[in-house]
Design a protein around this motif. Sequence first.
Motif, PDB file in Angstrom:
ATOM      1  N   GLY A 194      32.747  45.420  32.918  1.00 21.62           N
ATOM      2  CA  GLY A 194      33.716  45.372  34.165  1.00 21.62           C
ATOM      3  C   GLY A 194      35.086  43.817  33.702  1.00 21.62           C
ATOM      4  N   VAL A 195      35.469  44.175  35.120  1.00 22.79           N
ATOM      5  CA  VAL A 195      36.931  43.034  35.330  1.00 22.79           C
ATOM      6  C   VAL A 195      35.523  42.008  36.329  1.00 22.79           C
ATOM      7  CG1 VAL A 195      38.837  44.220  34.627  1.00 22.79           C
ATOM      8  CG2 VAL A 195      37.745  44.691  37.060  1.00 22.79           C
ATOM      9  N   ASP A 196      36.534  40.734  36.256  1.00 18.78           N
ATOM     10  CA  ASP A 196      35.701  39.891  36.870  1.00 18.78           C
ATOM     11  C   ASP A 196      36.583  40.193  37.758  1.00 18.78           C
ATOM     12  OD1 ASP A 196      34.405  39.195  35.037  1.00 18.78           O
ATOM     13  OD2 ASP A 196      35.885  37.775  34.154  1.00 18.78           O
ATOM     14  N   LEU A 197      35.803  39.714  39.279  1.00 16.52           N
ATOM     15  CA  LEU A 197      36.203  39.700  40.301  1.00 16.52           C
ATOM     16  C   LEU A 197      36.996  38.411  41.385  1.00 16.52           C
ATOM     17  CD1 LEU A 197      34.790  42.772  42.715  1.00 16.52           C
ATOM     18  CD2 LEU A 197      37.706  42.786  41.788  1.00 16.52           C
ATOM     19  N   HIS A 198      37.328  37.587  41.846  1.00 12.55           N
ATOM     20  CA  HIS A 198      37.668  36.337  41.985  1.00 12.55           C
ATOM     21  C   HIS A 198      37.425  35.650  43.702  1.00 12.55           C
ATOM     22  CE1 HIS A 198      39.502  35.329  38.163  1.00 12.55           C
ATOM     23  NE2 HIS A 198      39.750  36.347  37.758  1.00 12.55           N
ATOM     24  N   ALA A 199      36.216  35.181  44.133  1.00 15.92           N
ATOM     25  CA  ALA A 199      37.097  34.595  45.477  1.00 15.92           C
ATOM     26  C   ALA A 199      38.164  34.751  46.063  1.00 15.92           C
ATOM     27  CB  ALA A 199      35.540  33.615  45.621  1.00 15.92           C
ATOM     28  N   ILE A 200      39.053  34.598  46.934  1.00 15.73           N
ATOM     29  CA  ILE A 200      40.274  34.325  47.631  1.00 15.73           C
ATOM     30  C   ILE A 200      39.365  33.630  48.841  1.00 15.73           C
ATOM     31  CG2 ILE A 200      42.230  35.209  48.213  1.00 15.73           C
ATOM     32  CD1 ILE A 200      41.789  34.943  45.359  1.00 15.73           C
TER      33      ILE A 200
END
Length: 150
Positions: free
Chosen positions: A29-35
């Motif tokens: 999986g790819v990492d999702l970041h908090a914005i």
Amino acid sequence: MDCIPVKIKNMRPKHELVVPEYATPGAAGVDLHAILEQDLELLPGQTARIPTGIGIELPQPDIVALVFARSGLASKYGLTLINGVGVIDSDYRGEIQVAMINLGHDPFTLHSGDRIAQMVFMPVYLVQFLPVQELAESERGEDGFGSTGR
């Protein structure tokens, strides 16, 4: 390994686009970041929808993006997804948000840019249900909920 093209849009133009990446060559999986506009403290038992700042366009309807908890956040701090797994359908065009809950004993502060979840791309199979009076016998039968042991 084959790659599929996935269009990505910055849904929060005030912020720089953070394109999800694979952390290692073997990552699924790819990492999702908090914005975030500001730090967000999640108290024990508290829930929040965390924006990622991105929208995606999957290339065909037989692909789904699934959002999973990051194992480190879950095992070390009790931070996980409210819904277990997030489903991003092929026709969804809005911002991807991660529904999180703090199941830990301590407050946890999220900062903009933190990696908060992982997204995996999977094939989808549509089904046609065929009503029947009986299902084929199997060795397991109707045994469920722990019937195979610990």
